[in-house]
Design an enzyme around this catalytic site. Sequence first.
Site, PDB file in Angstrom:
ATOM      1  N   THR A  28       0.826  -1.184  -0.035  1.00 49.98           N
ATOM      2  CA  THR A  28      -0.206   0.025   0.007  1.00 49.98           C
ATOM      3  C   THR A  28       0.955   1.085   0.046  1.00 49.98           C
ATOM      4  OG1 THR A  28      -1.724  -1.161   1.097  1.00 49.98           O
ATOM      5  CG2 THR A  28      -1.877   1.288   1.269  1.00 49.98           C
ATOM      6  N   SER A  33       2.130   5.269  -1.965  1.00 50.90           N
ATOM      7  CA  SER A  33       2.247   5.712  -3.409  1.00 50.90           C
ATOM      8  C   SER A  33       3.248   4.980  -4.415  1.00 50.90           C
ATOM      9  CB  SER A  33       2.663   7.252  -3.217  1.00 50.90           C
ATOM     10  OG  SER A  33       3.710   7.272  -2.260  1.00 50.90           O
ATOM     11  N   GLY A  70       6.211  -0.477  -0.260  1.00 53.15           N
ATOM     12  CA  GLY A  70       7.084   0.559   0.026  1.00 53.15           C
ATOM     13  C   GLY A  70       7.455   0.497   1.574  1.00 53.15           C
ATOM     14  N   LYS A 111       6.834   0.773   8.793  1.00 59.82           N
ATOM     15  CA  LYS A 111       5.872   0.968   7.776  1.00 59.82           C
ATOM     16  C   LYS A 111       4.646   1.158   8.617  1.00 59.82           C
ATOM     17  CE  LYS A 111       5.223  -2.121   4.920  1.00 59.82           C
ATOM     18  NZ  LYS A 111       4.765  -1.155   3.856  1.00 59.82           N
ATOM     19  N   GLY A 112       3.609   1.620   7.738  1.00 59.71           N
ATOM     20  CA  GLY A 112       2.242   2.054   8.277  1.00 59.71           C
ATOM     21  C   GLY A 112       1.941   3.624   8.336  1.00 59.71           C
ATOM     22  N   GLU A 144      -0.566  -5.371   5.804  1.00 55.79           N
ATOM     23  CA  GLU A 144       0.760  -5.435   5.176  1.00 55.79           C
ATOM     24  C   GLU A 144       1.545  -6.723   5.838  1.00 55.79           C
ATOM     25  OE1 GLU A 144       1.361  -0.981   3.541  1.00 55.79           O
ATOM     26  OE2 GLU A 144       2.093  -1.585   5.467  1.00 55.79           O
ATOM     27  N   LYS A 151      14.525   7.044   2.184  1.00 57.62           N
ATOM     28  CA  LYS A 151      13.949   6.140   3.065  1.00 57.62           C
ATOM     29  C   LYS A 151      14.899   5.302   3.999  1.00 57.62           C
ATOM     30  CE  LYS A 151       9.700   7.013   1.741  1.00 57.62           C
ATOM     31  NZ  LYS A 151       8.726   6.139   1.388  1.00 57.62           N
TER      32      LYS A 151
HETATM   33  C1  5RP Z   1       1.302   2.086   4.273  1.00 60.08           C
HETATM   34  C2  5RP Z   1       2.968   1.822   4.120  1.00 60.08           C
HETATM   35  C3  5RP Z   1       3.608   2.415   3.029  1.00 60.08           C
HETATM   36  O1  5RP Z   1       4.443   1.470   2.152  1.00 60.08           O
HETATM   37  C4  5RP Z   1       4.643   3.634   3.519  1.00 60.08           C
HETATM   38  O2  5RP Z   1       3.969   4.564   4.159  1.00 60.08           O
HETATM   39  C5  5RP Z   1       5.519   4.147   2.135  1.00 60.08           C
HETATM   40  O3  5RP Z   1       4.401   4.864   1.658  1.00 60.08           O
HETATM   41  P1  5RP Z   1       4.783   5.694   0.181  1.00 60.08           P
HETATM   42  O4  5RP Z   1       5.097   4.729  -0.602  1.00 60.08           O
HETATM   43  O5  5RP Z   1       3.576   6.340  -0.172  1.00 60.08           O
HETATM   44  O6  5RP Z   1       6.255   6.662   0.823  1.00 60.08           O
HETATM   45  O7  5RP Z   1       3.742   1.405   4.982  1.00 60.08           O
HETATM   46  O8  5RP Z   1       0.905   1.629   5.366  1.00 60.08           O
END
Ligand code: 5RP
Length: 232
Positions: free
Chosen positions: A32, A34, A86, A98-99, A107, A125
């Site tokens: 989940t 972007s 991600g 994550k989260g 996830e 990251k």
């Molecule tokens: C969602 C997540 C996403 O993987 C994490 O927040 C990274 O998000 P993005 O790819 O939008 O930077 O853990 O619960």
Amino acid sequence: MTQDELKRMVGQAAADYVNAHAPEGAVIGVGTGSTANCFIEALAPHRARYRGAVSSSVATTARLEQHGIPVFDLNEIESLPVYVDGADEIDASGAMIKGGGGALTREKIVASVSEVFVCIADASKRVDVLGSFPLPIEVVPMARTAIGRRVMALGGVPVLRVRQDGAPYITDNGNEILDVKGLQIAAPRELEATINAWPGVVTVGLFAARGADLCLLGSGTGVESILYGAPR
Ligand code: 5RP
């Protein structure tokens, strides 16, 4: 390159990885956020190669279906060769926070039944020590304050996640999220086990016991593949 361009680049790299490694007719685990959305877009032209996907959130299910990728309930599926997602932070061992998107519980469940966890991220990251990004904890609402006290005893500052209108953010599972600021997480496996054992915690957003097997990390110089040992 912009962060969005980096996300598209690693999304494409993950689709290339899956097309090269997952067997035809496989079901793919999909995360989940972007960056995961960029993976879905890059995988969509190859959807005929796969039976479908298991999704980690309501939002990802909608996006997969928009792209014509069938979504299966995890209960119908025996194995997932790969899970792509991600991260908010990833350290040198492949442990992650994550989260940020609120989908940490599903996830973690989908990741736990996948043979290979591929983390896709832009270089911002990667960290030496996890914790600059607030650590999400999904909690049963009646336990919010009790868990907040335990967090403070560890030196963290719990903040209830709220929506734009000020109401508590509610996860796909009907729970709340505490975002914990101020932790320097030197021992992520130990902290994950500690927090998961507190009554009322549904999931902590530390992915260390089952971290990434491979990270496809995007930067201005291209996509770096970082392996963290033998896939589980
Ligand atoms: C969602 C997540 C996403 O993987 C994490 O927040 C990274 O998000 P993005 O790819 O939008 O930077 O853990 O619960």
